[in-house]
Design a protein around this motif. Structure first.
Motif: not given
Length: 322
Positions: A47-49, A44-45, A55
């Motif tokens: 992906y969010e970065n 998740r981290q 994305q």
């Protein structure tokens, strides 16, 4: 950050995009549980970065994969009484133990599961290493390499250790292929042939099990520059593509035959850094050796690719834009 690190980060991010895509598609019609663990948090981290553009590409690639998987696996869309559906991202340790699946979809009530191996813009199977302390026979097949093999390779790695202590860089070694790659690969080929001769009928299948694991899985490869996602069904043990009660898959996936013998083990024509291993039943493996870092170190890395697969292998390219 080097290219390998970036690729690793994007690969983790794509795992999260695939997990989320399956959840988004199914959660409105059934109970779906995403299992919380450190692997999920890391993915998740990552992906969010990623940038918003990256994305978006990952989401499109993952959604294309989900469309294909749902055609092949009615147990995802037809839960019957087998709820909830559990989704999880596997810890890296599972991969080190030989399980190549990144994502698991599980119905514990009827002991059903499928796995997904997620690749972002590459199709590599493994990144194995050779060094003087790595017994590839034991690691790959459960059968130790011979003393003769280590006697051949140790002087090469001793020399690399000396170069490392001198702070040498790979780009300054103009003859690295003739000096290191070729003799190391020649020793590797001889040992692989010896292991095969001394263990008739064992090594070919164990080689595939080392590379692909002992579990069936779908391989998902997003190809950004073509705006397509490739889905391959590695159904060696017959656990994929099963019915859900009376509900049948829209597409039938056949079980793949495992290899039983080597046809040829040798250098790729015109190459001094790549070995091709040709087996029966349509399998061919490419092992390209390379230095993984800028600095010289006493180990070398294989980039392992499946360049030949059985004609029965289900493979589909799904466009992002439908």
């Amino acid at each position: 950050m080097n290219d390998v690190s970036i690729q690793t980060e994007l690969g983790k991010a794509f795992e999260y995009a695939c997990l989320q895509s399956i959840y988004n598609e199914l959660a409105d019609s059934q109970d779906v549980v995403i299992e919380q663990n450190s692997a999920l948090e890391i993915a998740r981290q990552k992906y969010e970065n990623a940038t918003p553009d990256m994305q978006n590409k990952m989401d499109l690639g993952a959604d294309a994969a989900t469309r294909v998987i749902l055609r092949l696996e009615p147990q995802l869309t037809t839960p019957l009484k087998n709820v909830p559906l559990y989704l999880s991202i596997q810890e890296d340790a599972r991969g080190q133990q030989g399980d190549v699946r990144d994502i698991l979809c599980i119905r514990r009530q009827n002991e059903w599961e499928i796995g997904l191996s997620c690749k972002h813009n590459h199709a590599a199977v493994k990144h194995s290493r050779l060094s003087r302390t790595i017994d590839f026979g034991e690691l790959w097949f459960g059968i130790p390499c011979s003393e003769c093999y280590f006697n051949e390779i140790n002087p090469l790695f001793d020399e690399l250790e000396e170069l490392r202590e001198q702070g040498e860089l790979w780009r300054n070694i103009s003859d690295k292929e003739e000096r290191f790659y070729v003799p190391l690969l020649e020793a590797f080929i001889r040992e692989l042939e010896t292991l095969n001769q001394n263990n008739q009928g064992v090594i070919p299948e164990r080689l595939l099990q080392y590379l692909l694991g002992r579990n069936d899985f779908y391989k998902i490869i997003t190809i950004d520059n073509r705006r397509v996602t490739q889905v391959q069904a590695f159904n060696m043990y017959g656990t994929l593509n099963r019915n859900a009660g009376r509900e049948r898959p829209l597409i039938n996936v056949q079980q793949l035959p495992m290899p039983t013998r080597f046809y040829n083990i040798g250098f790729k024509p015109g190459s001094r850094n790549t070995v091709l291993v040709a087996l029966d039943n349509g399998w061919t493996i490419s092992l390209r050796i390379h230095n993984a870092r800028t600095e010289v170190e006493p180990s070398l890395k294989f980039d392992v690719q499946l360049v030949g697969v059985p004609p029965l292998l289900y493979s589909h390219f799904e466009p992002w834009d439908t």
